[in-house]
Design a protein around this motif. Structure first.
Motif, PDB file in Angstrom:
ATOM      1  N   TYR A  55       1.065  -0.804  -0.037  1.00 18.88           N
ATOM      2  CA  TYR A  55      -0.101  -0.187   0.083  1.00 18.88           C
ATOM      3  C   TYR A  55       1.121   1.189   0.051  1.00 18.88           C
ATOM      4  CZ  TYR A  55      -3.744   3.316   2.017  1.00 18.88           C
ATOM      5  OH  TYR A  55      -4.057   4.905   2.078  1.00 18.88           O
ATOM      6  N   VAL A  56       0.302   1.779  -1.038  1.00 12.70           N
ATOM      7  CA  VAL A  56       1.200   3.483  -0.988  1.00 12.70           C
ATOM      8  C   VAL A  56       0.761   4.697   0.056  1.00 12.70           C
ATOM      9  CG1 VAL A  56       2.532   5.030  -2.349  1.00 12.70           C
ATOM     10  CG2 VAL A  56       2.216   2.461  -3.375  1.00 12.70           C
ATOM     11  N   ALA A  57       1.727   4.529   1.310  1.00 11.26           N
ATOM     12  CA  ALA A  57       0.416   5.455   2.149  1.00 11.26           C
ATOM     13  C   ALA A  57       0.551   6.860   2.101  1.00 11.26           C
ATOM     14  CB  ALA A  57       1.407   5.071   3.309  1.00 11.26           C
ATOM     15  N   SER A  58       1.909   7.297   1.033  1.00 11.16           N
ATOM     16  CA  SER A  58       1.817   8.357   1.227  1.00 11.16           C
ATOM     17  C   SER A  58       3.361   8.388   0.018  1.00 11.16           C
ATOM     18  CB  SER A  58       2.666   8.971   1.991  1.00 11.16           C
ATOM     19  OG  SER A  58       4.381   8.852   2.782  1.00 11.16           O
ATOM     20  N   GLY A  59       3.402   9.876  -0.847  1.00  7.06           N
ATOM     21  CA  GLY A  59       4.579  10.394  -1.796  1.00  7.06           C
ATOM     22  C   GLY A  59       4.250   9.792  -3.760  1.00  7.06           C
ATOM     23  N   LYS A  60       5.198   9.166  -4.024  1.00  9.62           N
ATOM     24  CA  LYS A  60       4.767   8.934  -5.124  1.00  9.62           C
ATOM     25  C   LYS A  60       6.267   7.786  -5.675  1.00  9.62           C
ATOM     26  CE  LYS A  60       4.144  11.290  -9.713  1.00  9.62           C
ATOM     27  NZ  LYS A  60       4.037  12.954 -10.270  1.00  9.62           N
ATOM     28  N   PHE A  61       5.945   7.441  -6.308  1.00  7.01           N
ATOM     29  CA  PHE A  61       6.632   6.085  -6.518  1.00  7.01           C
ATOM     30  C   PHE A  61       6.352   5.510  -8.416  1.00  7.01           C
ATOM     31  CE2 PHE A  61       6.254   5.816  -1.980  1.00  7.01           C
ATOM     32  CZ  PHE A  61       7.371   5.787  -1.515  1.00  7.01           C
ATOM     33  N   ASP A  62       7.543   5.422  -8.503  1.00  6.33           N
ATOM     34  CA  ASP A  62       7.512   4.366 -10.428  1.00  6.33           C
ATOM     35  C   ASP A  62       7.681   2.686  -9.620  1.00  6.33           C
ATOM     36  OD1 ASP A  62       7.347   6.735 -12.071  1.00  6.33           O
ATOM     37  OD2 ASP A  62       9.171   6.514 -12.316  1.00  6.33           O
ATOM     38  N   ILE A  63       7.011   1.824  -9.643  1.00  4.09           N
ATOM     39  CA  ILE A  63       6.802   1.076  -8.992  1.00  4.09           C
ATOM     40  C   ILE A  63       6.690  -0.080 -10.938  1.00  4.09           C
ATOM     41  CG2 ILE A  63       5.976  -1.089  -8.439  1.00  4.09           C
ATOM     42  CD1 ILE A  63       6.232   1.419  -5.938  1.00  4.09           C
ATOM     43  N   THR A  64       8.148  -1.416 -10.739  1.00  8.49           N
ATOM     44  CA  THR A  64       8.012  -2.214 -11.943  1.00  8.49           C
ATOM     45  C   THR A  64       7.836  -3.325 -11.098  1.00  8.49           C
ATOM     46  OG1 THR A  64      10.061  -0.574 -12.755  1.00  8.49           O
ATOM     47  CG2 THR A  64       9.753  -3.274 -13.411  1.00  8.49           C
ATOM     48  N   ILE A  65       6.942  -4.269 -11.732  1.00  2.83           N
ATOM     49  CA  ILE A  65       6.899  -5.607 -11.760  1.00  2.83           C
ATOM     50  C   ILE A  65       6.427  -6.226 -13.214  1.00  2.83           C
ATOM     51  CG2 ILE A  65       5.025  -7.504 -10.863  1.00  2.83           C
ATOM     52  CD1 ILE A  65       3.757  -5.109  -9.255  1.00  2.83           C
ATOM     53  N   ASP A  66       7.771  -7.477 -13.110  1.00  8.65           N
ATOM     54  CA  ASP A  66       7.858  -8.355 -14.508  1.00  8.65           C
ATOM     55  C   ASP A  66       7.721  -7.540 -15.817  1.00  8.65           C
ATOM     56  OD1 ASP A  66       7.971 -11.054 -15.040  1.00  8.65           O
ATOM     57  OD2 ASP A  66       6.125 -10.829 -15.910  1.00  8.65           O
ATOM     58  N   GLY A  67       8.522  -6.641 -15.666  1.00  4.51           N
ATOM     59  CA  GLY A  67       8.996  -5.601 -16.745  1.00  4.51           C
ATOM     60  C   GLY A  67       8.135  -4.570 -16.871  1.00  4.51           C
ATOM     61  N   ASP A  83       8.019 -14.701  -6.602  1.00  2.00           N
ATOM     62  CA  ASP A  83       9.315 -14.748  -7.729  1.00  2.00           C
ATOM     63  C   ASP A  83       9.298 -14.108  -8.650  1.00  2.00           C
ATOM     64  OD1 ASP A  83      10.410 -16.790  -6.359  1.00  2.00           O
ATOM     65  OD2 ASP A  83       8.898 -18.223  -7.079  1.00  2.00           O
ATOM     66  N   LEU A  84       8.582 -12.797  -8.943  1.00  2.00           N
ATOM     67  CA  LEU A  84       8.016 -12.569  -9.612  1.00  2.00           C
ATOM     68  C   LEU A  84       9.237 -11.116  -9.675  1.00  2.00           C
ATOM     69  CD1 LEU A  84       4.743 -11.703 -11.207  1.00  2.00           C
ATOM     70  CD2 LEU A  84       7.189 -12.683 -12.363  1.00  2.00           C
ATOM     71  N   GLU A  85      10.271 -10.867 -10.412  1.00  2.00           N
ATOM     72  CA  GLU A  85      10.951  -9.209 -10.015  1.00  2.00           C
ATOM     73  C   GLU A  85      10.204  -8.941  -9.949  1.00  2.00           C
ATOM     74  OE1 GLU A  85      15.340  -8.629 -11.810  1.00  2.00           O
ATOM     75  OE2 GLU A  85      14.420  -8.691 -12.924  1.00  2.00           O
ATOM     76  N   HIS A  86      10.823  -7.272  -9.168  1.00  2.00           N
ATOM     77  CA  HIS A  86      10.594  -5.909  -8.978  1.00  2.00           C
ATOM     78  C   HIS A  86      11.350  -5.009  -8.151  1.00  2.00           C
ATOM     79  CE1 HIS A  86       9.385  -8.400  -5.639  1.00  2.00           C
ATOM     80  NE2 HIS A  86       9.389  -7.381  -4.916  1.00  2.00           N
ATOM     81  N   GLY A  87      10.824  -3.944  -7.918  1.00  3.59           N
ATOM     82  CA  GLY A  87      11.332  -3.040  -7.440  1.00  3.59           C
ATOM     83  C   GLY A  87      10.807  -1.209  -7.809  1.00  3.59           C
ATOM     84  N   ALA A  88      11.315  -0.459  -6.673  1.00  2.16           N
ATOM     85  CA  ALA A  88      10.834   1.358  -6.460  1.00  2.16           C
ATOM     86  C   ALA A  88      11.482   2.444  -6.982  1.00  2.16           C
ATOM     87  CB  ALA A  88       9.614   1.001  -5.559  1.00  2.16           C
ATOM     88  N   VAL A  89      11.173   3.665  -7.181  1.00  2.00           N
ATOM     89  CA  VAL A  89      11.954   4.287  -7.488  1.00  2.00           C
ATOM     90  C   VAL A  89      11.108   5.661  -6.952  1.00  2.00           C
ATOM     91  CG1 VAL A  89      12.831   6.606  -9.279  1.00  2.00           C
ATOM     92  CG2 VAL A  89      13.065   3.520  -9.263  1.00  2.00           C
ATOM     93  N   CYS A  90      11.621   6.510  -5.822  1.00  6.05           N
ATOM     94  CA  CYS A  90      10.757   7.288  -5.561  1.00  6.05           C
ATOM     95  C   CYS A  90      10.781   8.358  -5.882  1.00  6.05           C
ATOM     96  CB  CYS A  90      11.376   6.824  -4.261  1.00  6.05           C
ATOM     97  SG  CYS A  90      10.261   8.186  -2.918  1.00  6.05           S
ATOM     98  N   LEU A  91       9.828   9.268  -6.747  1.00  6.04           N
ATOM     99  CA  LEU A  91       9.416  10.098  -7.010  1.00  6.04           C
ATOM    100  C   LEU A  91       9.791  11.079  -6.475  1.00  6.04           C
ATOM    101  CD1 LEU A  91       7.466   9.171 -10.547  1.00  6.04           C
ATOM    102  CD2 LEU A  91       9.566   8.997  -9.872  1.00  6.04           C
ATOM    103  N   GLU A  92       8.815  11.225  -4.578  1.00  3.12           N
ATOM    104  CA  GLU A  92       8.422  12.491  -4.382  1.00  3.12           C
ATOM    105  C   GLU A  92       8.352  11.292  -2.925  1.00  3.12           C
ATOM    106  OE1 GLU A  92       4.687  13.809  -4.920  1.00  3.12           O
ATOM    107  OE2 GLU A  92       5.367  14.632  -6.926  1.00  3.12           O
ATOM    108  N   ASP A  93       8.693  11.582  -1.915  1.00  2.75           N
ATOM    109  CA  ASP A  93       9.043  11.323  -0.310  1.00  2.75           C
ATOM    110  C   ASP A  93       8.224  10.955  -0.011  1.00  2.75           C
ATOM    111  OD1 ASP A  93      11.931  12.714   0.027  1.00  2.75           O
ATOM    112  OD2 ASP A  93      10.933  13.792   1.709  1.00  2.75           O
TER     113      ASP A  93
END
Length: 108
Positions: A55-67, A83-93
């Motif tokens: 759950y994104v409680a606050s802020g702004k994120f680019d979330i990548t899941i399985d490409g 087992d799916l590849e995923h990651g996040a980049v925070c755009l705003e705190d």
């Protein structure tokens, strides 16, 4: 096992790169983790056998899941099957609330 948890009772663990986390509650089946990001913080691409709902409680994120990448903000949710590849980049705190099944033993 704590069943009623106050945020102020749980210490932050600094992870570096503008990211810190709190393991809020867990048992052997489920874990709830709060993760705080500063803008520019990167949750590197990774995978694990645990199912994850976040759950994104606050802020702004680019979330990548399985490409696939999507920008999510406060109030949005993402779901990561095992087992799916995923990651996040925070755009705003911001903060994410992660729920894992089963618990992430590596976080203890």
């Amino acid at each position: 096992m704590n069943t009623l948890v106050e945020d102020k009772e749980v210490e932050w663990i600094e992870l570096g790169g503008g990211i810190k986390r709190k393991v809020m509650a867990y048992d052997d089946q489920m874990m709830v983790v709060k993760v705080a990001f500063e803008a520019g913080g990167i949750g590197a691409m990774h995978s694990h056998p645990h199912t994850q709902a976040s759950y994104v409680a606050s802020g702004k994120f680019d979330i990548t899941i399985d490409g696939k990448t999507k920008t999510l903000k406060g109030g949005d949710v993402y779901f990561v099957p095992s087992d799916l590849e995923h990651g996040a980049v925070c755009l705003e705190d911001g903060e994410l609330i992660d729920v894992f099944h089963p618990l992430r033993e590596d976080f203890l």
